[in-house]
Design an enzyme around this catalytic site. Sequence first.
Site, PDB file in Angstrom:
ATOM      1  N   GLU A 286      53.035 169.191 116.475  1.00 38.66           N
ATOM      2  CA  GLU A 286      53.547 170.539 116.226  1.00 38.66           C
ATOM      3  C   GLU A 286      55.055 170.630 116.439  1.00 38.66           C
ATOM      4  OE1 GLU A 286      50.308 173.867 116.830  1.00 38.66           O
ATOM      5  OE2 GLU A 286      51.736 173.982 118.469  1.00 38.66           O
ATOM      6  N   HIS A 315      37.231 148.190 119.480  1.00 38.36           N
ATOM      7  CA  HIS A 315      36.019 147.872 118.725  1.00 38.36           C
ATOM      8  C   HIS A 315      35.887 148.726 117.474  1.00 38.36           C
ATOM      9  CE1 HIS A 315      34.476 145.171 121.855  1.00 38.36           C
ATOM     10  NE2 HIS A 315      35.250 145.931 122.622  1.00 38.36           N
ATOM     11  N   LYS A 429      47.219 181.098 109.296  1.00 37.10           N
ATOM     12  CA  LYS A 429      46.784 182.253 110.101  1.00 37.10           C
ATOM     13  C   LYS A 429      46.849 183.526 109.262  1.00 37.10           C
ATOM     14  CE  LYS A 429      47.994 180.601 114.713  1.00 37.10           C
ATOM     15  NZ  LYS A 429      48.838 180.765 115.875  1.00 37.10           N
TER      16      LYS A 429
HETATM   17  O1  PA5 Z   1      51.840 175.360 121.115  1.00 33.59           O
HETATM   18  C1  PA5 Z   1      51.578 176.406 120.556  1.00 33.59           C
HETATM   19  O2  PA5 Z   1      52.390 177.320 120.484  1.00 33.59           O
HETATM   20  C2  PA5 Z   1      50.208 176.641 119.940  1.00 33.59           C
HETATM   21  O3  PA5 Z   1      49.424 175.518 119.934  1.00 33.59           O
HETATM   22  C3  PA5 Z   1      49.475 177.724 120.689  1.00 33.59           C
HETATM   23  O4  PA5 Z   1      49.313 177.335 122.024  1.00 33.59           O
HETATM   24  C4  PA5 Z   1      48.120 178.040 120.076  1.00 33.59           C
HETATM   25  O5  PA5 Z   1      48.235 178.346 118.727  1.00 33.59           O
HETATM   26  C5  PA5 Z   1      47.453 179.200 120.798  1.00 33.59           C
HETATM   27  O6  PA5 Z   1      48.306 180.310 120.793  1.00 33.59           O
HETATM   28  P1  PA5 Z   1      48.171 181.467 121.841  1.00 33.59           P
HETATM   29  O7  PA5 Z   1      48.430 180.920 123.184  1.00 33.59           O
HETATM   30  O8  PA5 Z   1      49.184 182.482 121.434  1.00 33.59           O
HETATM   31  O9  PA5 Z   1      46.768 181.980 121.734  1.00 33.59           O
END
Ligand code: PA5
Length: 440
Positions: A286, A315, A429
């Site tokens: 990310e 393996h 989203k």
């Molecule tokens: O690192 C990030 O920002 C994302 O992976 C969020 O943690 C994830 O989408 C969950 O978001 P939130 O904490 O707003 O529910």
Amino acid sequence: MKPLQFSFVHSGITKKQLTKEGKKLQKEIVAMKKAAQAKYKDDRASINLHNDRKSLQKVQALISSKLRLKPEYVVVIGIGGSNLGTIAVQEAVRGKLYDQKYNSKIKILYADTVDTDTLHAITTIIEPTLQEGNNVILNVVTKSGGTTETIANFQVLLTLLKKYKKKDYKNYVVVTSGRDSKLWKVAVQEKFSVLEIPEKVGGRYSVFSPVGLFPLGLIGVNITQLLKGAGDMKKACLNPVQKNPAAVSALIQYAHYKKGRNISDLFLFASDLESVGKWYRQLMGESIGKEKNRNGKRVWEGITPTVSVGSTDLHSMAQLYLGGPQDKITTFVHARHMNSNVTVPKLDTYEHLIENIQGKSLPDLMDAILQGVQIAFNKGKRPYIEIALPDKSEHSIAQFLQFKMMEIMYLGYLLNVNPFDQPNVEAYKTETKKILGSKT
Ligand code: PA5
């Protein structure tokens, strides 16, 4: 308290190259040092979480008050950055078979995606407990307060809780969120306990915030040691390049990526570390996978993180790793001391099946396998970094997580991408919300 040991000798990058390339990071190390003094004002704010005494005290006080309720379960409702760090630390420190081993203590369950069978299984586990008049804590964790999966699962579990705790259900809910989120406002209205995730701390960098500290502390993980490990590693990762493991590792990953190695495999030689790998997969994926660079130019940058567990995945994947394309840089991770020392017994009937293993400990066998793999990697000119954790304690695991978070920040700088945002995640989203809006 021992530090992690790093070996970069087989990384395929010479010291001379590192010294030359390291100049590119000098400015960023200065900026990182400044950020270390800026509390939560800088995007790199997560590096200062270990220093937040006020937040720690609040978490500890809440843990003490919830422990007085003698809960049998805590259910962490959160996804991505809101639960991956907690799972990683819990499994590494307590072991994957935590519930079996520590069955007298509080058990932890995770509700992340909207998998109906998993959530149903969770309700099937906790409902009898509630029916018997025992207690369950719901810890809903979401920085934005608006993640579909989390909010959906929370409402299901809250409804179950209310069925059995009609009058005092509020006592069993802890909301961990950003102060400006809609959920935070609801939580305050409802008089739930609230824990704040600082604005500048992104989900995947939040393990040392109340996101990880509350549930981990509740199940008995030593969160003070966790923060100590984070602080100790932060110090090392603010050093000049040559003495800075995060900077060196980032430079190695960067140099290989520029030469076409666009896969980074984290090869963990301890089964309980598998979820540390999954946490890292999110962190790298990310943070570094970006359509545009910091100047707004389309670059489609990214290194694909993969996770392997030794010796299990030898393996299934060794053929590819040793015979396949030269497109990977591997980081081997192992722990010098495990929590136990099982030995292969001496049984005459079985001696001839595999020679030279009877009387040897499993850690010795694992070491031999790891060394064998590394020799094969050397022969095949496959580059790797080696990291030895002293053990799987809170202090050691936290050092590793902090090292990786700072490595990714340096890598983002080298690639000229913003490691703190995730603009493309919004695309799916938005579409999901549209679809849900059109369905009743
Ligand atoms: O690192 C990030 O920002 C994302 O992976 C969020 O943690 C994830 O989408 C969950 O978001 P939130 O904490 O707003 O529910």
